[in-house]
Design an enzyme around this catalytic site. Structure first.
Site, mmCIF file in Angstrom:
data_model
loop_
_atom_site.group_PDB
_atom_site.id
_atom_site.type_symbol
_atom_site.label_atom_id
_atom_site.label_comp_id
_atom_site.label_asym_id
_atom_site.label_seq_id
_atom_site.Cartn_x
_atom_site.Cartn_y
_atom_site.Cartn_z
ATOM 1 N N ASN A 1 0.874 -1.173 0.000
ATOM 2 C CA ASN A 1 0.000 0.000 0.000
ATOM 3 C C ASN A 1 0.914 1.227 0.000
ATOM 4 O O ASN A 1 1.402 1.651 1.048
ATOM 5 C CB ASN A 1 -0.893 -0.042 1.245
ATOM 6 C CG ASN A 1 -1.815 1.158 1.342
ATOM 7 O OD1 ASN A 1 -1.764 2.066 0.512
ATOM 8 N ND2 ASN A 1 -2.656 1.168 2.357
ATOM 9 N N ARG B 1 -2.606 -1.954 -3.389
ATOM 10 C CA ARG B 1 -3.820 -1.181 -3.166
ATOM 11 C C ARG B 1 -3.777 0.026 -4.103
ATOM 12 O O ARG B 1 -2.773 0.753 -4.150
ATOM 13 C CB ARG B 1 -3.862 -0.685 -1.722
ATOM 14 C CG ARG B 1 -5.048 0.215 -1.495
ATOM 15 C CD ARG B 1 -4.906 1.015 -0.240
ATOM 16 N NE ARG B 1 -6.063 1.889 -0.081
ATOM 17 C CZ ARG B 1 -6.036 3.025 0.590
ATOM 18 N NH1 ARG B 1 -4.922 3.444 1.153
ATOM 19 N NH2 ARG B 1 -7.127 3.753 0.696
ATOM 20 N N HIS C 1 -13.001 3.172 0.431
ATOM 21 C CA HIS C 1 -12.966 2.198 1.546
ATOM 22 C C HIS C 1 -13.574 0.851 1.155
ATOM 23 O O HIS C 1 -14.035 0.095 2.018
ATOM 24 C CB HIS C 1 -13.756 2.711 2.781
ATOM 25 C CG HIS C 1 -13.071 3.799 3.542
ATOM 26 N ND1 HIS C 1 -13.770 4.800 4.181
ATOM 27 C CD2 HIS C 1 -11.767 4.030 3.783
ATOM 28 C CE1 HIS C 1 -12.924 5.616 4.783
ATOM 29 N NE2 HIS C 1 -11.705 5.174 4.550
ATOM 30 N N ARG D 1 -11.655 16.140 7.237
ATOM 31 C CA ARG D 1 -12.527 16.500 6.109
ATOM 32 C C ARG D 1 -13.912 16.854 6.630
ATOM 33 O O ARG D 1 -14.420 16.209 7.551
ATOM 34 C CB ARG D 1 -12.668 15.341 5.126
ATOM 35 C CG ARG D 1 -11.382 14.917 4.470
ATOM 36 C CD ARG D 1 -11.663 13.895 3.383
ATOM 37 N NE ARG D 1 -10.439 13.280 2.932
ATOM 38 C CZ ARG D 1 -10.159 11.983 3.074
ATOM 39 N NH1 ARG D 1 -11.034 11.154 3.626
ATOM 40 N NH2 ARG D 1 -9.017 11.510 2.644
ATOM 41 N N GLU E 1 -7.734 -4.606 5.924
ATOM 42 C CA GLU E 1 -7.739 -4.301 4.486
ATOM 43 C C GLU E 1 -6.646 -5.069 3.744
ATOM 44 O O GLU E 1 -6.850 -5.514 2.620
ATOM 45 C CB GLU E 1 -7.607 -2.792 4.275
ATOM 46 C CG GLU E 1 -8.874 -2.068 4.710
ATOM 47 C CD GLU E 1 -8.716 -0.569 4.835
ATOM 48 O OE1 GLU E 1 -8.891 0.119 3.849
ATOM 49 O OE2 GLU E 1 -8.419 -0.096 5.953
#
Ligand code: ADP
Length: 393
Positions: free
Chosen positions: A7, A87, A175, A236, A379
């Site tokens: 990743n 990823r 996600h 955010r 993940e």
């Protein structure tokens, strides 16, 4: 079979090595602060010995070489891997499935950079570097957006001028690997086929998104064209009236790039409470800090609204899932998000809800028909599993 998951971010590479069919994680680590003098490498072998190194790593190539040296500690070379799975944040409309990478695919990935200028270039750099180091090993890309390719058009489209859609302006969702992983784990916990389950998955980390899953497929998700839409996050703002942009541009003469930075990096929990760390927010609340309390309340309120919206979208709900650093660990947040939802069939059991190191478990009252779960996400494992499925198909 052995799969190395990579990743790659702009200044870091997270990696994990899995052995199949046992799904055992043999090695997991992170190289951080690439390009700085005090780069950090920490890793654990076979989920035990924690190692930490501080050294200067100039670029991604050096970082990957360091990972190769670490593989050697367990007597493994890159050539013994069955694949390297990467990823990739944005797959646009082109990549809806795990994909074996070749030169043509890299070109297609590059064309997607304007859709994810912060993430995709680093992901591509990771792929290109890995190809240089291991040209004979299959490189597979797994996309964060892919799980949401099942979004029906009425959920995927924005109500904007029709021709903007031709410029790829639509909702993609992110996600995806986490939502896919926790949905599968939930099906195992409920001992039912995923294809028969309607779920709401809440991935609540520094970035956060909700996902409505109908008969195992994503039918709506809170992040949209970018990860900016939806829930209130660490930095955010999430859902906001788009008129704030032109208003700020006119009133404060700020360039669009700066407004965008402020809404992405200085808003959310940080904008209200001054910190994006939920643990710090709880410490501040305990000291009577009103802004931290407001940030927490806003965050929970916005999650609760999505629970209601997705319940309505699904019609029938089998389980509500909490995951991500906050979702797995914050019992107060879980309790507040579900407060007064017992008429919807959602009732948390206070004792089961208490923190248990983020362990996967049920946290609802036994007599309720709708399950509520905490599921520890993984993940990297999901990425490795998707790569294995591709290799065996
Ligand atoms: P990322 O999106 O960067 O992967 P994580 O999923 O690791 O983020 O989640 C980070 C968030 O989880 C931070 O806000 C952190 O404060 C929060 N968190 C971690 N542990 C706890 C805890 N015990 N209680 C509340 N929040 C926690």
């Amino acid at each position: 079979m052995k799969i190395l998951v990579i990743n790659a971010g702009s200044s870091s590479i997270k990696y994990a090595l899995f052995k199949f069919p046992s799904t055992k994680c043999l090695l997991k680590g992170t190289v951080e602060k690439i390009g700085e003098k005090n780069s950090l490498h920490h890793y654990s072998l076979k989920e035990q010995h924690q190692q930490k190194q501080i050294l200067a790593i100039d670029n991604h190539q050096q970082a990957l070489k360091l990972i190769v040296e670490t593989l050697a500690e367990i007597k493994l070379s890159l050539n013994q891997l069955d694949a390297i799975a990467h990823r990739v944040v944005h797959g646009g409309e082109i990549f809806q499935q795990p994909t074996v990478i070749n030169a043509k695919r890299i070109e297609q990935l590059k064309q997607l950079i304007p859709l994810a200028p912060l993430h995709n270039p680093a992901n591509i750099l990771g792929i290109e570097t890995a190809i240089k180091l291991a040209p004979t090993i299959k490189q597979i890309a797994i996309f964060d957006t892919a799980f949401h390719h099942t979004l029906p058009e009425h959920a995927a489209r924005y109500p904007i001028p029709d021709n903007w859609y031709q410029q790829n302006i639509r909702r993609y969702g992110f996600h995806g690997t986490s939502h896919a992983y926790v949905a599968k784990q939930t099906a195992k916990m409920l001992d039912k086929p995923l294809k028969k389950l309607n779920l709401i998955s809440l991935h609540l980390g520094n970035g956060a998104s909700a996902c409505a899953i109908q008969q195992g497929a994503s039918i709506d998700t809170s992040m949209g064209f970018t990860p900016q839409e939806g829930l209130m996050m660490g930095t955010r703002c999430g859902d906001i009236d788009s008129s704030v942009y032109p208003y700020l541009a006119e009133q404060s003469q700020l360039p669009v790039s700066e407004i965008n930075r402020l809404l992405n990096q200085e808003s959310g929990l940080k904008g209200i409470a001054g910190t994006n760390d939920m643990r710090e927010i709880h410490t501040l609340i305990a000291k009577g800090d009103e802004k931290a309390k407001l940030a927490f309340n806003m965050c929970c309120y916005r999650i609760k609204k999505y629970i209601g919206a997705y319940y309505a979208a699904l019609g029938r709900l089998d389980a509500l899932i909490f995951t991500g650093g906050i979702g797995e660990n914050d019992e107060k947040l879980r309790a507040k998000c579900c407060h007064h939802l017992e008429n919807l069939g959602l009732l948390i059991h206070p004792k089961k809800n208490q923190a248990a190191n983020g362990k996967t478990r049920f946290i609802h009252h036994n007599h309720q028909k709708i399950a509520i779960l905490v599921v520890k996400t993984d993940e990297e494992l999901e990425i490795a599993q998707q790569a294995i499925e591709l290799l065996s198909s």
